[in-house]
Design an enzyme around this catalytic site. Sequence first.
Site, PDB file in Angstrom:
ATOM      1  N   GLN A 110      -1.149  -2.934   3.973  1.00 17.77           N
ATOM      2  CA  GLN A 110      -2.568  -2.561   3.803  1.00 17.77           C
ATOM      3  C   GLN A 110      -3.153  -2.741   2.394  1.00 17.77           C
ATOM      4  O   GLN A 110      -4.264  -3.258   2.226  1.00 17.77           O
ATOM      5  CB  GLN A 110      -2.786  -1.107   4.238  1.00 17.77           C
ATOM      6  CG  GLN A 110      -4.242  -0.704   4.219  1.00 17.77           C
ATOM      7  CD  GLN A 110      -4.535   0.742   4.602  1.00 17.77           C
ATOM      8  OE1 GLN A 110      -5.615   1.222   4.357  1.00 17.77           O
ATOM      9  NE2 GLN A 110      -3.594   1.430   5.198  1.00 17.77           N
ATOM     10  N   GLU A 143       1.326   4.580   1.681  1.00 16.40           N
ATOM     11  CA  GLU A 143       0.110   5.377   1.505  1.00 16.40           C
ATOM     12  C   GLU A 143       0.365   6.848   1.126  1.00 16.40           C
ATOM     13  O   GLU A 143      -0.088   7.326   0.082  1.00 16.40           O
ATOM     14  CB  GLU A 143      -0.694   5.313   2.822  1.00 16.40           C
ATOM     15  CG  GLU A 143      -1.866   6.265   2.932  1.00 16.40           C
ATOM     16  CD  GLU A 143      -2.999   5.917   1.988  1.00 16.40           C
ATOM     17  OE1 GLU A 143      -3.390   4.746   1.949  1.00 16.40           O
ATOM     18  OE2 GLU A 143      -3.499   6.820   1.301  1.00 16.40           O
ATOM     19  N   ASP A 168      -3.647   3.145  -0.265  1.00 14.31           N
ATOM     20  CA  ASP A 168      -3.612   1.714   0.049  1.00 14.31           C
ATOM     21  C   ASP A 168      -4.963   1.047  -0.212  1.00 14.31           C
ATOM     22  O   ASP A 168      -5.100   0.196  -1.080  1.00 14.31           O
ATOM     23  CB  ASP A 168      -3.240   1.511   1.519  1.00 14.31           C
ATOM     24  CG  ASP A 168      -1.739   1.650   1.747  1.00 14.31           C
ATOM     25  OD1 ASP A 168      -0.983   1.481   0.782  1.00 14.31           O
ATOM     26  OD2 ASP A 168      -1.338   1.920   2.887  1.00 14.31           O
ATOM     27  N   GLY A 178     -17.775  19.694  -6.991  1.00 14.01           N
ATOM     28  CA  GLY A 178     -18.716  19.647  -8.112  1.00 14.01           C
ATOM     29  C   GLY A 178     -19.270  21.021  -8.435  1.00 14.01           C
ATOM     30  O   GLY A 178     -18.708  22.049  -8.042  1.00 14.01           O
ATOM     31  N   GLY A 179     -20.401  21.036  -9.118  1.00 10.63           N
ATOM     32  CA  GLY A 179     -20.980  22.292  -9.559  1.00 10.63           C
ATOM     33  C   GLY A 179     -21.859  22.968  -8.505  1.00 10.63           C
ATOM     34  O   GLY A 179     -22.394  24.052  -8.747  1.00 10.63           O
TER      35      GLY A 179
HETATM   36  N1  COA Z   1       9.539 -15.999   2.856  1.00 14.05           N
HETATM   37  C1  COA Z   1      10.762 -15.489   2.592  1.00 14.05           C
HETATM   38  N2  COA Z   1      10.949 -14.198   2.262  1.00 14.05           N
HETATM   39  C2  COA Z   1       9.869 -13.412   2.224  1.00 14.05           C
HETATM   40  C3  COA Z   1       8.561 -13.877   2.481  1.00 14.05           C
HETATM   41  C4  COA Z   1       8.428 -15.250   2.814  1.00 14.05           C
HETATM   42  N3  COA Z   1       7.243 -15.783   3.079  1.00 14.05           N
HETATM   43  N4  COA Z   1       7.698 -12.856   2.361  1.00 14.05           N
HETATM   44  C5  COA Z   1       8.423 -11.774   2.032  1.00 14.05           C
HETATM   45  N5  COA Z   1       9.725 -12.104   1.951  1.00 14.05           N
HETATM   46  C6  COA Z   1      10.851 -11.240   1.594  1.00 14.05           C
HETATM   47  C7  COA Z   1      10.770 -10.728   0.190  1.00 14.05           C
HETATM   48  O1  COA Z   1      11.158 -11.731  -0.720  1.00 14.05           O
HETATM   49  C8  COA Z   1      11.743  -9.574   0.255  1.00 14.05           C
HETATM   50  O2  COA Z   1      13.058 -10.036   0.136  1.00 14.05           O
HETATM   51  P1  COA Z   1      14.144  -9.468  -0.914  1.00 14.05           P
HETATM   52  O3  COA Z   1      14.015  -7.980  -0.895  1.00 14.05           O
HETATM   53  O4  COA Z   1      15.410  -9.956  -0.357  1.00 14.05           O
HETATM   54  O5  COA Z   1      13.831 -10.004  -2.240  1.00 14.05           O
HETATM   55  C9  COA Z   1      11.594  -9.090   1.695  1.00 14.05           C
HETATM   56  O6  COA Z   1      10.814 -10.078   2.369  1.00 14.05           O
HETATM   57  C10 COA Z   1      10.929  -7.751   1.895  1.00 14.05           C
HETATM   58  O7  COA Z   1       9.813  -7.579   1.043  1.00 14.05           O
HETATM   59  P2  COA Z   1       9.352  -6.101   0.674  1.00 14.05           P
HETATM   60  O8  COA Z   1       8.129  -6.153  -0.125  1.00 14.05           O
HETATM   61  O9  COA Z   1      10.525  -5.384   0.092  1.00 14.05           O
HETATM   62  O10 COA Z   1       8.997  -5.511   2.125  1.00 14.05           O
HETATM   63  P3  COA Z   1       9.445  -4.130   2.793  1.00 14.05           P
HETATM   64  O11 COA Z   1       8.919  -4.191   4.171  1.00 14.05           O
HETATM   65  O12 COA Z   1      10.896  -3.875   2.662  1.00 14.05           O
HETATM   66  O13 COA Z   1       8.669  -3.020   1.947  1.00 14.05           O
HETATM   67  C11 COA Z   1       6.681  -2.003   1.036  1.00 14.05           C
HETATM   68  C12 COA Z   1       7.307  -2.794   2.191  1.00 14.05           C
HETATM   69  C13 COA Z   1       5.206  -1.894   1.301  1.00 14.05           C
HETATM   70  C14 COA Z   1       7.309  -0.593   0.979  1.00 14.05           C
HETATM   71  C15 COA Z   1       6.953  -2.737  -0.283  1.00 14.05           C
HETATM   72  O14 COA Z   1       6.530  -4.060  -0.164  1.00 14.05           O
HETATM   73  C16 COA Z   1       6.289  -2.084  -1.485  1.00 14.05           C
HETATM   74  O15 COA Z   1       6.718  -1.065  -1.999  1.00 14.05           O
HETATM   75  N6  COA Z   1       5.197  -2.697  -1.977  1.00 14.05           N
HETATM   76  C17 COA Z   1       4.496  -2.257  -3.158  1.00 14.05           C
HETATM   77  C18 COA Z   1       3.652  -1.043  -2.885  1.00 14.05           C
HETATM   78  C19 COA Z   1       2.683  -1.246  -1.764  1.00 14.05           C
HETATM   79  O16 COA Z   1       1.884  -2.143  -1.746  1.00 14.05           O
HETATM   80  N7  COA Z   1       2.749  -0.306  -0.815  1.00 14.05           N
HETATM   81  C20 COA Z   1       1.731  -0.155   0.197  1.00 14.05           C
HETATM   82  C21 COA Z   1       1.835  -1.050   1.295  1.00 14.05           C
HETATM   83  S1  COA Z   1       0.490  -0.755   2.339  1.00 14.05           S
END
Ligand code: COA
Length: 480
Positions: free
Chosen positions: A71, A193, A222, A301-302
């Site tokens: 998001q 979030e 988010d 607020g106030g």
């Molecule tokens: N091709 C190949 N690999 C891909 C890819 C693509 N097109 N797109 C994503 N990936 C891989 C990433 O490289 C990563 O691999 P690695 O961990 O081996 O390096 C993997 O997919 C997972 O990415 P990640 O961002 O860790 O996803 P997740 O589902 O495990 O975590 C979140 C999701 C949201 C918790 C995390 O991305 C995060 O903390 N983001 C920052 C904060 C944020 O935006 N949070 C709110 C989200 S609404």
Amino acid sequence: MAKKKPNKQAKAKAAGKKAAKKPARKVVKLAAKKANGNGKTNGVPKPSNKPYGQAGKALTGVRILDFTHVQSGPTCTQLLAWMGADCIKVERPGVGDITRGQLVDVKGADSLYFTMLNHNKRSITIDSKHPQGMRVLNALIKTCDVLVENFAPGALDRMGLTWDYIHKLNPRMIVASVKGFGPGPYEDCKVYENVAQCAGGAASTTGFREGPPLVTGAQIGDSGTGLHLALGIVSALYQRIRTGRGQKVLVAMQDGVLNLCRVKLRDQQRIEKGPLTEYSQYGEGVPFGVAVPRAGNDSGGGQPGWILKCKGWENDPDAYIYFITQAPVWQEICDVIGEPTWKTDPEYATPKARLPKLKAIFARIEDWTKTMTKFEVMEICNKHDIPVGPILSMKEIAEEKSLRDTGTVVEVDHPTRGKYLSVGNPIKMSDSISEVKRSPLLGEHTDEILTDVLGFKANEVAEIKNSGALSAPKKEEKAA
Ligand code: COA
């Protein structure tokens, strides 16, 4: 660049004089410049003669490499796309943005979670860990203005897309990131979030004093962070006009939430100097602790406010109205609720006198609001300039004609799921009018991006595709 240093500056340097103030003066001079021979004023072209709304959009010409998911990041890039940026969403082959398949309501179709956050974008599937995938990414980096990502900390680097790598390929590239936390003890954490709402101070200050902390329905962690990031990107684009180079833009979700909870940090400092008299806790005689308490529905607020029952509250969970006892309309409030003596009674006539009695005052106002629907209360109060807000359900909002008329709520058609409602662009601009276009199917624009945007020839496209870098891994590979 260094060779072009003005002579005067070089001389001053040689003479050991400080030339540090020069650039600042230069900027002032530039800003003061009048229309030059090209018909430009201060670097801004002459006003367009085209009718408003037909001179392109605010971000026409800006190309975004959209590496976002879930998001926070998608909210940001959707806003930029609404403003006219060409937003190319890079998705993992076969799966795409994980939200495509989350909270599915129509079998086989992209979820509303995805469609409502990814309007006006194009989608290309690329395995970023495949050498041919990296070839495509390199080409995208060279042609895009902004890379936006919200991977977990370190994921972009692990793909090989470090700031140094990107910046070497394209020094003009702006690299914008959402992370859960900024540098510090939690910087490596994954964040969603509600984690951000809790870490940013929203949860500890939301809810009722007697109850546990609460998260809010508004996605301030988010979508709120996505909004902040969009402003950072647009500012970096503007600065790039002067500097010619990109920069990193980072918004941590904790920081974004805290920015929205600014008034609570204000109260934290006030509480150290005495009780927060506008909190109903004060009137109830409950002592304050060391930290800002949850304040129920008190106004931040106030001007004291509270949520009051309206006719039908017994069966309708949204038959309520927010009522603000704004000081300048106190006389009108007294007349409307049938307490004219409160206008002059020293126990009620001043805001200060009222503060310890807010609970009782709102109870009296509620006796009145309960006799009418929230819309009837609003109609009467509006006539007297008394600020009130009906508690609108999502159903009421979805059906509200004025929101449809302004395009804030729009109906969008989608090839696999049919018609659905979405929130359109809430930012209205007279010369950059948004049309909401449906979200892309997974990889829908892969071919056109490879050929039209990146200029790969047919044999190169075939080579990239045959390598498997753009398609989902075969089942046996997946299992391996
Ligand atoms: N091709 C190949 N690999 C891909 C890819 C693509 N097109 N797109 C994503 N990936 C891989 C990433 O490289 C990563 O691999 P690695 O961990 O081996 O390096 C993997 O997919 C997972 O990415 P990640 O961002 O860790 O996803 P997740 O589902 O495990 O975590 C979140 C999701 C949201 C918790 C995390 O991305 C995060 O903390 N983001 C920052 C904060 C944020 O935006 N949070 C709110 C989200 S609404």
